[in-house]
Design an enzyme around this catalytic site. Structure first.
Site, PDB file in Angstrom:
ATOM      1  N   HIS A  14      -3.431 -32.319  22.302  1.00 17.22           N
ATOM      2  CA  HIS A  14      -4.548 -32.011  23.229  1.00 17.22           C
ATOM      3  C   HIS A  14      -4.728 -30.502  23.268  1.00 17.22           C
ATOM      4  O   HIS A  14      -3.942 -29.782  23.899  1.00 17.22           O
ATOM      5  CB  HIS A  14      -4.245 -32.539  24.636  1.00 17.22           C
ATOM      6  CG  HIS A  14      -5.382 -32.349  25.585  1.00 17.22           C
ATOM      7  ND1 HIS A  14      -5.913 -33.383  26.330  1.00 17.22           N
ATOM      8  CD2 HIS A  14      -6.120 -31.264  25.917  1.00 17.22           C
ATOM      9  CE1 HIS A  14      -6.911 -32.941  27.061  1.00 17.22           C
ATOM     10  NE2 HIS A  14      -7.054 -31.643  26.839  1.00 17.22           N
ATOM     11  N   ARG A  18     -12.227 -23.829  21.236  1.00 22.39           N
ATOM     12  CA  ARG A  18     -13.541 -23.160  21.363  1.00 22.39           C
ATOM     13  C   ARG A  18     -14.155 -22.963  19.977  1.00 22.39           C
ATOM     14  O   ARG A  18     -13.844 -23.672  19.036  1.00 22.39           O
ATOM     15  CB  ARG A  18     -13.441 -21.826  22.126  1.00 22.39           C
ATOM     16  CG  ARG A  18     -12.598 -21.855  23.390  1.00 22.39           C
ATOM     17  CD  ARG A  18     -13.009 -22.892  24.390  1.00 22.39           C
ATOM     18  NE  ARG A  18     -12.308 -22.697  25.655  1.00 22.39           N
ATOM     19  CZ  ARG A  18     -12.116 -23.640  26.564  1.00 22.39           C
ATOM     20  NH1 ARG A  18     -12.559 -24.871  26.366  1.00 22.39           N
ATOM     21  NH2 ARG A  18     -11.482 -23.360  27.670  1.00 22.39           N
ATOM     22  N   ASN A  42     -15.150 -30.414  23.920  1.00 19.06           N
ATOM     23  CA  ASN A  42     -16.017 -29.907  24.996  1.00 19.06           C
ATOM     24  C   ASN A  42     -16.495 -28.489  24.726  1.00 19.06           C
ATOM     25  O   ASN A  42     -16.270 -27.578  25.511  1.00 19.06           O
ATOM     26  CB  ASN A  42     -15.310 -30.012  26.359  1.00 19.06           C
ATOM     27  CG  ASN A  42     -14.059 -29.141  26.464  1.00 19.06           C
ATOM     28  OD1 ASN A  42     -13.387 -28.893  25.465  1.00 19.06           O
ATOM     29  ND2 ASN A  42     -13.751 -28.681  27.660  1.00 19.06           N
ATOM     30  N   LYS A 100     -13.102 -38.984  23.484  1.00 17.72           N
ATOM     31  CA  LYS A 100     -12.669 -38.380  24.749  1.00 17.72           C
ATOM     32  C   LYS A 100     -13.625 -38.733  25.862  1.00 17.72           C
ATOM     33  O   LYS A 100     -14.843 -38.528  25.746  1.00 17.72           O
ATOM     34  CB  LYS A 100     -12.613 -36.851  24.594  1.00 17.72           C
ATOM     35  CG  LYS A 100     -12.216 -36.089  25.843  1.00 17.72           C
ATOM     36  CD  LYS A 100     -10.728 -36.185  26.126  1.00 17.72           C
ATOM     37  CE  LYS A 100     -10.365 -35.652  27.506  1.00 17.72           C
ATOM     38  NZ  LYS A 100     -10.097 -34.228  27.531  1.00 17.72           N
ATOM     39  N   LEU A 222      -7.410 -27.705  35.498  1.00 15.93           N
ATOM     40  CA  LEU A 222      -7.706 -29.063  35.952  1.00 15.93           C
ATOM     41  C   LEU A 222      -7.091 -30.055  34.975  1.00 15.93           C
ATOM     42  O   LEU A 222      -7.253 -29.875  33.767  1.00 15.93           O
ATOM     43  CB  LEU A 222      -9.223 -29.284  36.049  1.00 15.93           C
ATOM     44  CG  LEU A 222      -9.892 -28.535  37.198  1.00 15.93           C
ATOM     45  CD1 LEU A 222     -11.398 -28.651  37.100  1.00 15.93           C
ATOM     46  CD2 LEU A 222      -9.407 -29.051  38.558  1.00 15.93           C
ATOM     47  N   ASP A 250      -3.041 -28.730  26.233  1.00 19.80           N
ATOM     48  CA  ASP A 250      -4.268 -28.446  26.978  1.00 19.80           C
ATOM     49  C   ASP A 250      -4.496 -26.938  27.070  1.00 19.80           C
ATOM     50  O   ASP A 250      -5.108 -26.459  28.023  1.00 19.80           O
ATOM     51  CB  ASP A 250      -4.247 -29.083  28.374  1.00 19.80           C
ATOM     52  CG  ASP A 250      -5.646 -29.157  28.990  1.00 19.80           C
ATOM     53  OD1 ASP A 250      -6.640 -29.088  28.242  1.00 19.80           O
ATOM     54  OD2 ASP A 250      -5.742 -29.270  30.226  1.00 19.80           O
ATOM     55  N   HIS A 254      -9.996 -18.898  28.278  1.00 17.09           N
ATOM     56  CA  HIS A 254     -11.229 -18.366  28.881  1.00 17.09           C
ATOM     57  C   HIS A 254     -11.104 -16.852  28.893  1.00 17.09           C
ATOM     58  O   HIS A 254      -9.999 -16.332  29.141  1.00 17.09           O
ATOM     59  CB  HIS A 254     -11.378 -18.839  30.335  1.00 17.09           C
ATOM     60  CG  HIS A 254     -11.664 -20.298  30.482  1.00 17.09           C
ATOM     61  ND1 HIS A 254     -12.939 -20.821  30.367  1.00 17.09           N
ATOM     62  CD2 HIS A 254     -10.853 -21.346  30.727  1.00 17.09           C
ATOM     63  CE1 HIS A 254     -12.883 -22.143  30.548  1.00 17.09           C
ATOM     64  NE2 HIS A 254     -11.632 -22.487  30.760  1.00 17.09           N
ATOM     65  N   ALA A 266     -11.482 -23.122  35.087  1.00 16.69           N
ATOM     66  CA  ALA A 266     -10.206 -23.833  34.998  1.00 16.69           C
ATOM     67  C   ALA A 266      -9.693 -23.754  33.567  1.00 16.69           C
ATOM     68  O   ALA A 266     -10.454 -23.967  32.624  1.00 16.69           O
ATOM     69  CB  ALA A 266     -10.394 -25.290  35.394  1.00 16.69           C
TER      70      ALA A 266
HETATM   71  O1  DOR Z   1      -8.183 -26.672  32.977  1.00  9.65           O
HETATM   72  C1  DOR Z   1      -8.878 -27.228  32.148  1.00  9.65           C
HETATM   73  N1  DOR Z   1      -9.554 -26.525  31.206  1.00  9.65           N
HETATM   74  N2  DOR Z   1      -8.992 -28.543  32.183  1.00  9.65           N
HETATM   75  C2  DOR Z   1      -9.848 -29.198  31.395  1.00  9.65           C
HETATM   76  O2  DOR Z   1      -9.917 -30.385  31.516  1.00  9.65           O
HETATM   77  C3  DOR Z   1     -10.732 -28.473  30.474  1.00  9.65           C
HETATM   78  C4  DOR Z   1     -10.191 -27.187  30.111  1.00  9.65           C
HETATM   79  C5  DOR Z   1     -11.200 -26.266  29.450  1.00  9.65           C
HETATM   80  O3  DOR Z   1     -11.903 -26.724  28.548  1.00  9.65           O
HETATM   81  O4  DOR Z   1     -11.272 -25.094  29.829  1.00  9.65           O
HETATM   82 ZN    ZN Z   2      -8.177 -30.375  28.035  1.00  9.26          ZN
END
Ligand code: DOR
Ligand code: ZN
Length: 349
Positions: A14, A18, A42, A100, A222, A250, A254, A266
């Site tokens: 996971h 980007r 995403n 997903k 998150l 995960d 950012h 998040a």
């Molecule tokens: O903290 C998170 N960041 N949780 C997610 O589910 C998505 C991820 C992100 O793409 O930044």
């Molecule tokens: Zn994720």
């Protein structure tokens, strides 16, 4: 005392990479250590079709350091409009390993996510038939549900009914954060169709960490970190050796400007030292002997793949977490535990 450890090369089930300059900045950190990763779809424009996924996969491969054998595995972003035939064709062609489910508005770039599971029942039925795993962001989006309860409520309102409706569907409960999630996965694990990823950060922080000495935007992700008893449940599960639990960082970079602001994004960037962080957590639990099952064996088994053949070495010794990772467009990302020293060193031999 264990001073070094040889593992099959691990995989990250996971991961957020980007695109563009950010992809080029963060990918080498994952590729130095992991053999494969499931790359989350995403992006700002979601990766919801085979053509987009193949193009994204090409961009990832093009961003790899020379002669690096890292393999990106692609997941399809489900929307209200996903076509079961197109999804199945993408799976059949080897483009998509999984799909997903982002409940719409649950997290970063989830605006195109699924608004109502009833709308994708034909998709889920097809996935069940072709044994294509469903990867689930397991939080309800109901704003009246407390943020710390959204995962537990998701189990009752969404996940349990979903598994009952589709008894053959294979599901990965992504980045679990609660004792309830661990218990739920265990209750279904015997069937071999339910598994969970656990992040390094959820093994290392609890919800108090987010407010230690002030508000710490770089610890906001998150699902949000929960109480200490939940962290302990996650450590117990991850270090149990049980096949249903495996590694998924995960890691979600950012730019610092999007984190240190009035309304921060998040996501934690852990990829700079991911395996070293997991080693810290397993070492603290006295269970380094089970790191290989969690990091390198359980994931491939769930996905029907062979474990990696090569080995990596972890040695007890200081690793300095970089203060920053800077992309070519000037964006700066602050790694989890930036500037601190970890107790394990990664070696590629
Ligand atoms: O903290 C998170 N960041 N949780 C997610 O589910 C998505 C991820 C992100 O793409 O930044
Ligand atoms: Zn994720």
């Amino acid at each position: 005392m264990i001073t070094s450890l040889v593992l099959r090369r691990p995989d990250d089930w996971h991961l957020h990479l980007r695109d563009g300059a950010m992809l080029r900045a963060v990918l080498p950190w994952t590729a130095r250590c992991f053999g494969r990763a499931i790359v989350m779809p995403n992006l700002r424009v979601p990766v919801s079709g085979s053509a987009e996924a193949m193009a994204y996969r090409d961009r990832i491969r093009a961003a790899l350091p020379p002669s690096c054998s890292f393999q990106p595995l692609m997941a399809c972003y489900l929307t209200d409009h996903t076509d079961p035939d197109a999804l199945a064709a993408g799976h059949d062609a080897g483009v998509f390993i999984a799909a997903k489910l982002y409940p719409a508005h649950a997290t970063t770039n989830s605006d195109h996510g699924v608004t109502d599971l009833a709308l994708i029942r034909p998709v889920l039925a097809r996935m069940e038939r072709i044994a294509m795993p469903l990867l689930v962001h397991g939080e309800v989006t109901d704003p009246t549900v407390d943020i710390f309860d959204r995962e537990a409520v998701f189990i009752d309102r969404v996940l349990a009914p979903l598994l009952a409706d589709f008894p053959g569907l294979r599901v990965v409960f992504e980045h679990v954060t609660t004792g309830e999630a661990v218990a739920f996965v265990r209750a279904h694990a015997g069937t071999g169709r339910v598994a969970a990823t656990v992040t390094a950060h959820h093994l290392l922080i609890n919800r108090s960490s987010i407010f230690e000495g002030g508000i710490r935007p770089h610890l906001y992700c998150l699902p949000i970190a929960k109480r200490e008893r939940h962290r302990l449940a996650l450590v117990e599960a991850a270090t149990s050796g049980e096949a249903a639990f495996f590694l998924g960082t995960d890691s979600a970079p950012h730019p610092i400007t999007a984190k240190e602001t009035a309304c921060g994004c998040a996501g934690l960037f852990t990829a700079a030292t991911a395996i070293e962080l997991y080693a810290e957590a397993f070492d603290a639990a006295g269970r380094l002997d089970r790191l290989e099952a969690f990091a390198s064996l359980n994931g491939p088994r769930f996905y029907g793949l062979e474990p990696n053949v090569e080995r990596i070495t972890l040695r007890r010794g200081p690793t300095l977490v970089p203060e920053a990772v800077t992309a070519e467009d000037g964006a700066v990302v602050r790694p989890f535990r930036a500037g601190s020293t970890l107790n394990w060193q990664f070696g590629d031999d």
